[in-house]
Design a protein around this motif. Structure first.
Motif, mmCIF file in Angstrom:
data_model
loop_
_atom_site.group_PDB
_atom_site.id
_atom_site.type_symbol
_atom_site.label_atom_id
_atom_site.label_comp_id
_atom_site.label_asym_id
_atom_site.label_seq_id
_atom_site.Cartn_x
_atom_site.Cartn_y
_atom_site.Cartn_z
ATOM 1 N N ALA A 127 0.876 -1.176 0.000
ATOM 2 C CA ALA A 127 0.000 0.000 0.000
ATOM 3 C C ALA A 127 0.906 1.216 0.000
ATOM 4 O O ALA A 127 1.798 1.333 0.838
ATOM 5 N N GLU A 128 0.678 2.112 -0.954
ATOM 6 C CA GLU A 128 1.484 3.330 -1.006
ATOM 7 C C GLU A 128 0.752 4.431 -1.747
ATOM 8 O O GLU A 128 0.013 4.169 -2.685
ATOM 9 N N ALA A 129 0.964 5.648 -1.280
ATOM 10 C CA ALA A 129 0.407 6.846 -1.921
ATOM 11 C C ALA A 129 -1.098 6.724 -2.181
ATOM 12 O O ALA A 129 -1.576 7.097 -3.246
ATOM 13 N N GLY A 130 -1.835 6.184 -1.218
ATOM 14 C CA GLY A 130 -3.280 6.087 -1.360
ATOM 15 C C GLY A 130 -3.744 5.003 -2.308
ATOM 16 O O GLY A 130 -4.918 4.955 -2.676
ATOM 17 N N GLY A 131 -2.873 4.122 -2.727
ATOM 18 C CA GLY A 131 -3.251 3.035 -3.630
ATOM 19 C C GLY A 131 -2.420 1.801 -3.325
ATOM 20 O O GLY A 131 -1.852 1.669 -2.238
ATOM 21 N N TRP A 132 -2.361 0.934 -4.276
ATOM 22 C CA TRP A 132 -1.645 -0.334 -4.124
ATOM 23 C C TRP A 132 -0.713 -0.535 -5.309
ATOM 24 O O TRP A 132 -1.042 -0.173 -6.441
ATOM 25 N N SER A 133 0.428 -1.150 -5.036
ATOM 26 C CA SER A 133 1.384 -1.509 -6.087
ATOM 27 C C SER A 133 1.703 -2.989 -5.969
ATOM 28 O O SER A 133 1.797 -3.529 -4.871
ATOM 29 N N VAL A 134 1.874 -3.629 -7.113
ATOM 30 C CA VAL A 134 2.209 -5.053 -7.177
ATOM 31 C C VAL A 134 3.455 -5.174 -8.045
ATOM 32 O O VAL A 134 3.548 -4.551 -9.097
ATOM 33 N N PHE A 135 4.405 -5.968 -7.583
ATOM 34 C CA PHE A 135 5.559 -6.257 -8.422
ATOM 35 C C PHE A 135 6.006 -7.684 -8.186
ATOM 36 O O PHE A 135 5.681 -8.297 -7.166
#
Length: 138
Positions: A62-70
């Motif tokens: 969770a980052e910057a008000g959203g989600w990132s997947v890698f």
């Protein structure tokens, strides 16, 4: 029943039903063509196996008000406003990667070994890829 081996394309074509039946039953089924040999395998059986030997290892943050997947070790990442959006976007990123791999990346030294991943992507439906990404039972 025993394994099914055909020493030529012509022989395999004449016994195509036997070849496909053997693959459906999980038996070894091969065809020789020139100096190479190919295996015929049931798609769902191969997809399930690849999902086990190629775990996604996806990292979601969770980052910057959203989600990132890698996916560590791969140049693939996706973002979304919600967890589900980020996972859905990653499914599309995987599809694009598989297409790029088929077109040109398969001969690049840093991508050549991703054959199994590309097969898994190509043989999976979107829901199956989502489950694979989040580690849900296949």
């Amino acid at each position: 029943m025993a394994a099914v081996h055909y020493e030529s394309y012509t022989q395999a074509r004449a016994h195509l039903k036997d070849l496909l039946d053997a693959a459906d039953e999980g038996r070894v089924a091969t065809v020789r063509r020139d100096s190479g040999r190919s295996a015929v395998v049931d798609v769902e059986r191969l997809r399930r196996y690849l999902s086990l030997v190629c775990p996604s290892k996806a990292e979601v943050v969770a980052e910057a008000g959203g989600w990132s997947v890698f996916l560590p070790g791969l140049p693939l990442a996706a973002d979304g406003a919600t967890f589900d959006e980020a996972i859905g976007e990653m499914v599309q990123v995987l599809r694009e990667y598989a297409e790029d791999w088929q077109d040109r990346l398969r001969v690049a030294p840093n991508h050549a070994e991703n054959w199994g991943l590309v097969q898994l992507i190509a043989l999976s439906e979107d829901g199956q890829l989502r489950d694979w990404l989040v580690g849900a039972p296949q």
